[in-house]
Design an enzyme around this catalytic site. Structure first.
Site, mmCIF file in Angstrom:
data_model
loop_
_atom_site.group_PDB
_atom_site.id
_atom_site.type_symbol
_atom_site.label_atom_id
_atom_site.label_comp_id
_atom_site.label_asym_id
_atom_site.label_seq_id
_atom_site.Cartn_x
_atom_site.Cartn_y
_atom_site.Cartn_z
ATOM 1 N N LYS A 22 4.896 -4.648 -6.141
ATOM 2 C CA LYS A 22 4.654 -4.314 -4.732
ATOM 3 C C LYS A 22 3.446 -5.069 -4.183
ATOM 4 C CE LYS A 22 2.690 -0.410 -2.110
ATOM 5 N NZ LYS A 22 1.251 -0.680 -2.064
ATOM 6 N N ASN A 23 2.349 -5.072 -4.937
ATOM 7 C CA ASN A 23 1.113 -5.667 -4.437
ATOM 8 C C ASN A 23 1.156 -7.192 -4.412
ATOM 9 O OD1 ASN A 23 -0.024 -3.152 -4.029
ATOM 10 N ND2 ASN A 23 -1.019 -3.092 -6.028
ATOM 11 N N ARG A 92 -0.997 0.054 4.520
ATOM 12 C CA ARG A 92 -2.298 -0.601 4.515
ATOM 13 C C ARG A 92 -2.172 -2.117 4.437
ATOM 14 N NH1 ARG A 92 -7.499 0.255 6.140
ATOM 15 N NH2 ARG A 92 -8.790 -1.322 5.174
ATOM 16 N N CYS A 116 -2.232 5.023 2.540
ATOM 17 C CA CYS A 116 -2.732 6.244 1.902
ATOM 18 C C CYS A 116 -4.200 6.469 2.221
ATOM 19 C CB CYS A 116 -2.557 6.157 0.382
ATOM 20 S SG CYS A 116 -0.844 6.227 -0.161
ATOM 21 N N ARG A 121 -11.780 2.062 3.837
ATOM 22 C CA ARG A 121 -11.378 0.735 3.378
ATOM 23 C C ARG A 121 -11.521 -0.222 4.563
ATOM 24 N NH1 ARG A 121 -5.705 1.399 0.283
ATOM 25 N NH2 ARG A 121 -5.236 2.880 1.932
ATOM 26 N N PRO A 122 -12.747 -0.495 4.951
ATOM 27 C CA PRO A 122 -12.976 -1.292 6.158
ATOM 28 C C PRO A 122 -12.468 -2.713 5.993
ATOM 29 C CG PRO A 122 -15.024 -1.007 4.933
ATOM 30 C CD PRO A 122 -14.005 -0.111 4.293
ATOM 31 N N ILE A 123 -12.095 -3.308 7.126
ATOM 32 C CA ILE A 123 -11.631 -4.690 7.107
ATOM 33 C C ILE A 123 -12.723 -5.631 7.614
ATOM 34 C CG2 ILE A 123 -9.207 -4.032 7.315
ATOM 35 C CD1 ILE A 123 -9.395 -4.789 10.296
ATOM 36 N N ASP A 124 -13.962 -5.165 7.559
ATOM 37 C CA ASP A 124 -15.077 -5.988 8.031
ATOM 38 C C ASP A 124 -15.121 -7.343 7.336
ATOM 39 O OD1 ASP A 124 -15.585 -3.679 9.341
ATOM 40 O OD2 ASP A 124 -17.533 -3.270 8.443
ATOM 41 N N ASP A 306 -5.523 1.592 -9.375
ATOM 42 C CA ASP A 306 -4.180 2.112 -9.155
ATOM 43 C C ASP A 306 -3.596 2.788 -10.395
ATOM 44 O OD1 ASP A 306 -4.188 1.317 -6.543
ATOM 45 O OD2 ASP A 306 -2.789 -0.345 -6.790
ATOM 46 N N ILE A 328 -13.984 2.206 -7.100
ATOM 47 C CA ILE A 328 -13.380 1.413 -6.030
ATOM 48 C C ILE A 328 -13.224 2.222 -4.748
ATOM 49 C CG2 ILE A 328 -11.456 -0.077 -5.386
ATOM 50 C CD1 ILE A 328 -13.061 -1.107 -7.766
ATOM 51 N N ARG A 398 6.769 4.526 -1.692
ATOM 52 C CA ARG A 398 6.083 3.331 -1.206
ATOM 53 C C ARG A 398 5.854 2.324 -2.322
ATOM 54 N NH1 ARG A 398 0.909 4.223 0.188
ATOM 55 N NH2 ARG A 398 0.925 2.076 0.918
#
Length: 419
Positions: A22-23, A92, A116, A121-124, A306, A328, A398
Site C-alpha cells: 500500500k505505502n 493521508r 487515520c 502529522r504536519p505537512i510543513d 506501522d 514516530i 484501507r
C-alpha cells in the site's frame, strides 16, 4: 457497515502470498500523473485507499482502469490541477498528489489530507521544500493554492526529519524540474526506493533512493512504463504476528527479508524460529512466546511504527514484560484500551507501553481505532478464547486486501458480515 466475526484459539498454518505494498502503490499511482503516455502497474492491492487514489487520478483527467491487481493509467488527457476536498479527506497519502501535479503542470489546488488520527502529522516540511523549489504557496479557506511563476527549480533541501511523505513529494516534483535537486536526510524506507525505481522506468534520473541522500536531475519529459510494486512488508509483519500469537507456522511467499530486518529480529527475540530466502519468510511459533524487553519505533531501518500495534497484540500472551516506545506518532496507542477489553495487561505513560503477558485473551466486541490498531485487534481475536466481533473495519480495509479471506487460507475461523 460491516464487521468481522472471529472465533479464536486456532493455530494458523500454511502459505500465503503477500499483497503489493500500500505505502508503495499510493505514491506510484500519484507518479502516473508525470508520465507522457500510458502506465501499467501490476501487484496493486485492492484497498479502499487505492480506489481513493484512482478517483483522484480520474478527477484530474487521468483515465484509469483497475482489473485483477493491475492499474492502467493514461495521463495524456490531464485537464485539471484541482483535487477536490472530498477526495483529499479520504486518505493521508493524498498529499503526494501535490508534488506530482505541481511537477507536471506547475500549479495545484488542494485541501489538507485526511487519514487515520495518529496525532499531529504536519505537512510543513513538504511546503517548505516546495517553496525552496520556486513554488508560491498560499492558503485560502482551508485550501492550498500552489503556483510556480518561474517554473520548478532544482534545490538542495535538508529535511529536519527523514519524512517519507516529504521525500516522496520532493522526488515527484523534482523529476521534471529545471536542474538538480538534492534531498539530504531523505527517508530510506524501501518504498522510497520503489518509487525511485518506478520513476527511473519512466525516464527519470534519480540516484540514491535508499541512501539517505537522493539526487534528482530533472528531465524534460517522462514516458509510460510497466512496473510491479514491491510486496507489503507491514502486511507480512502483521501475518507473522497473527501466526505467532496463535502458536502457528506459516510461509509468506513474496516477502522480502531484507526489508524486515528489525521486525524479524523482534520475532526471534520472542522465541520464534524465523528463516528466509530471497522471496519468502518462514515462521514457526510452536514454542511459548517470550517477552521482548525493548522495542522502539524508528525511521527505517529501525522498527516500523506501522508494525507496532500487531506486534503488541502478539506480545500480550508472551511470558514476561515487554516495553514498547513509540517515537514516530504521539497517538498510536489507541488500540490499547480495546486490547484491555480482551484481557490484555497493558499500561501506558506518554509514548511508552508496558505489556505484561497474560495466560489467555478472551473474545469480546471491539472497535478498530485506526488501520494498524484494527489489525492488532484481529491478531488478538485470533489468539483469544471464544468469539470476537471487530467493527469499524473500513479502516482495516484501507491497508489489508480482503483480510478475512487471507487469514482463512491459514485456517482462521473468520467471516465478514453486514452489521
Amino acid at each position: 457497515m460491516q464487521r468481522l466475526i472471529i472465533k479464536g484459539g486456532k493455530q494458523l498454518s500454511g502459505e500465503l502470498t503477500v499483497q503489493g505494498a500500500k505505502n508503495s502503490a499510493l505514491p506510484i499511482l500519484a507518479g502516473c500523473v508525470l508520465a507522457g503516455s500510458q502506465v501499467k502497474l501490476r501487484g496493486i492491492p485492492e484497498l479502499s485507499d487505492v480506489y481513493a487514489a484512482c478517483r483522484i487520478l480520474a478527477s484530474l483527467g487521468v483515465k484509469t482502469a483497475f482489473v485483477d491487481g493491475t492499474v492502467t493509467a493514461d495521463p495524456t488527457g490531464i485537464s485539471s490541477i484541482h483535487v477536490p476536498e472530498k477526495l483529499m479527506r479520504q486518505m493521508r497519502s493524498s498529499i503526494v498528489f501535490l508534488g506530482a501535479v505541481l511537477g507536471k503542470t506547475g500549479a495545484c489546488r488542494l485541501s489538507f489530507p485526511g487519514g487515520c488520527e495518529l496525532g499531529p502529522r504536519p505537512i510543513d516540511m513538504h511546503l517548505r521544500a516546495l517553496r525552496q523549489m520556486g513554488v508560491k504557496i498560499t492558503e485560502k479557506y482551508g485550501e492550498l493554492i500552489c503556483e510556480c511563476p518561474h517554473g520548478i527549480k532544482g534545490a538542495v533541501i535538508n529535511l529536519p526529519f527523514p519524512s517519507v511523505g516529504a521525500t516522496e513529494n520532493i522526488m515527484l516534483c523534482a523529476a521534471l524540474a529545471d536542474g538538480e535537486t538534492v534531498i539530504c536526510n531523505a527517508a530510506r524506507e524501501p518504498e522510497i526506493e520503489d518509487l525511485a525505481e518506478f520513476l527511473r522506468c519512466c525516464g527519470a534520473r534519480i540516484i540514491g533512493g535508499s541512501s539517505g541522500t537522493v539526487r534528482i536531475k530533472g528531465v524534460k519529459e517522462l514516458h509510460g512504463c510497466e512496473y510491479t510494486v514491491m510486496p507489503d512488508r507491514i502486511c507480512a509483519a502483521t501475518f507473522m504476528a497473527a501466526a505467532a500469537a496463535t502458536g502457528g507456522e506459516i510461509v509468506l511467499k513474496g516477502a522480502r527479508a531484507q526489508d524486515l530486518g528489525a521486525v524479524t529480529d523482534v520475532f526471534r527475540q520472542a522465541g520464534c524460529l524465523v528463516s528466509d530466502s530471497a522471496d519468502r519468510i518462514y515462521l514457526n511459533a510452536k514454542k511459548p512466546l517470550r517477552a521482548v524487553r525493548d522495542i522502539k519505533t524508528l525511521p527505517y531501518p529501525g522498527f516500523p511504527t506501522d508494525a507496532q500495534a500487531p506486534v503488541m497484540a502478539m506480545l500480550c500472551k508472551a511470558r514476561g514484560t515487554s516495553v514498547i516506545t513509540e517515537t514516530i506518532f504521539s497517538s498510536r496507542f489507541r488500540h490499547v484500551d480495546e486490547l484491555a477489553r480482551m484481557g490484555a495487561d497493558i499500561k501506558t505513560e506518554g509514548r511508552t507501553a508496558v505489556v505484561t503477558g497474560v495466560r489467555e485473551l478472551y473474545g469480546t466486541g471491539v472497535v478498530a481505532p485506526d488501520l494498524r490498531g484494527g489489525a492488532a485487534l484481529v491478531c488478538a481475536a485470533l489468539a483469544a478464547q471464544g468469539e470476537s466481533t471487530v467493527t469499524n473495519i473500513c479502516l482495516i480495509d484501507r491497508g489489508y486486501e480482503k483480510i478475512e479471506k487471507t487469514l482463512a487460507l491459514l485456517g482462521a475461523d473468520i467471516r465478514r458480515e453486514n452489521c
